[in-house]
Design an enzyme around this catalytic site. Structure first.
Site, PDB file in Angstrom:
ATOM      1  N   GLY A   1       0.629  -1.195  -0.027  1.00 34.36           N
ATOM      2  CA  GLY A   1       0.041   0.055  -0.267  1.00 34.36           C
ATOM      3  C   GLY A   1       0.987   1.184  -0.093  1.00 34.36           C
ATOM      4  O   GLY A   1       1.834   1.197   0.327  1.00 34.36           O
ATOM      5  N   CYS A   2       0.219   2.207  -0.441  1.00 26.62           N
ATOM      6  CA  CYS A   2       0.789   3.458  -0.229  1.00 26.62           C
ATOM      7  C   CYS A   2       0.005   4.660   0.015  1.00 26.62           C
ATOM      8  O   CYS A   2      -0.973   4.384   0.423  1.00 26.62           O
ATOM      9  CB  CYS A   2       1.616   3.715  -1.667  1.00 26.62           C
ATOM     10  N   GLN A   3       0.091   5.809  -0.407  1.00 26.71           N
ATOM     11  CA  GLN A   3      -0.937   6.741  -0.403  1.00 26.71           C
ATOM     12  C   GLN A   3      -2.108   6.874  -1.212  1.00 26.71           C
ATOM     13  O   GLN A   3      -3.361   6.937  -0.774  1.00 26.71           O
ATOM     14  CB  GLN A   3      -0.400   8.402  -0.277  1.00 26.71           C
TER      15      GLN A   3
END
Length: 130
Positions: A78-80
Site C-alpha cells: 500500500g501507498c498513499q
C-alpha cells in the site's frame, strides 16, 4: 514471467490482513509517521524518496524488503493513492516474490472508507520548531 499485478480494494485488503497477509507501506517515513493502517507487524519500506529534485526511487528497496520478508510471504502493498504501490508490486513480482497484492486507492481510500487508522500520539517534544 508473469508480472501482472493483482489490485484489490481496501475492504478486500482488510480481509487479507486479518487472514495473515503482511502489510508493506511503501510511502516515505514522513508520510508513515503522520498516520498509517492500524495493524500489528506493519512494515514501512519507502519505494520512493522525496528529494529537492522530486521523487526518486529507493535503490535499496528490494534489498530492504528481502531483509524483512521471504519470497513466499503473502504481501499486501500500500501507498498513499495506489500509484507507488503498483510499481512496487510489479518490482517485487519481477524479483520472484510469489504472493504480492496491491491495495488500490492506497491509504487515502482506506481513510475515506472509515477503516482503522493509527495516528501518531501528539507529543509536544517532537514538534518541529518552525
Amino acid at each position: 514471467s508473469e508480472t501482472t499485478v493483482v489490485t484489490i480494494d481496501v475492504h478486500a485488503a482488510k480481509n487479507l490482513i486479518t487472514s495473515g497477509h503482511r502489510y508493506l507501506d511503501v510511502r516515505t517515513a514522513e508520510e508513515f509517521r503522520k498516520g498509517h493502517v492500524d495493524i500489528e507487524n506493519i512494515l514501512n519500506i519507502p519505494y520512493m524518496f522525496n528529494t529537492p529534485e522530486g521523487r526518486v526511487k529507493n535503490p535499496e528497496f528490494l534489498e530492504l524488503v528481502s531483509a524483512k520478508c521471504s519470497k513466499d510471504d503473502h504481501l499486501l502493498i500500500g501507498c498513499q493513492s495506489g500509484v507507488r504501490s503498483l510499481c512496487a508490486s510489479a518490482d517485487l513480482l519481477k524479483a520472484d516474490y510469489k504472493h504480492v497484492t496491491n491495495m488500490g486507492g492506497g491509504f487515502a481510500a482506506w481513510v475515506e472508507n472509515g477503516l482503522s487508522v493509527k495516528k501518531p500520539e501528539l507529543d509536544s517534544s517532537s514538534d518541529k520548531a518552525s
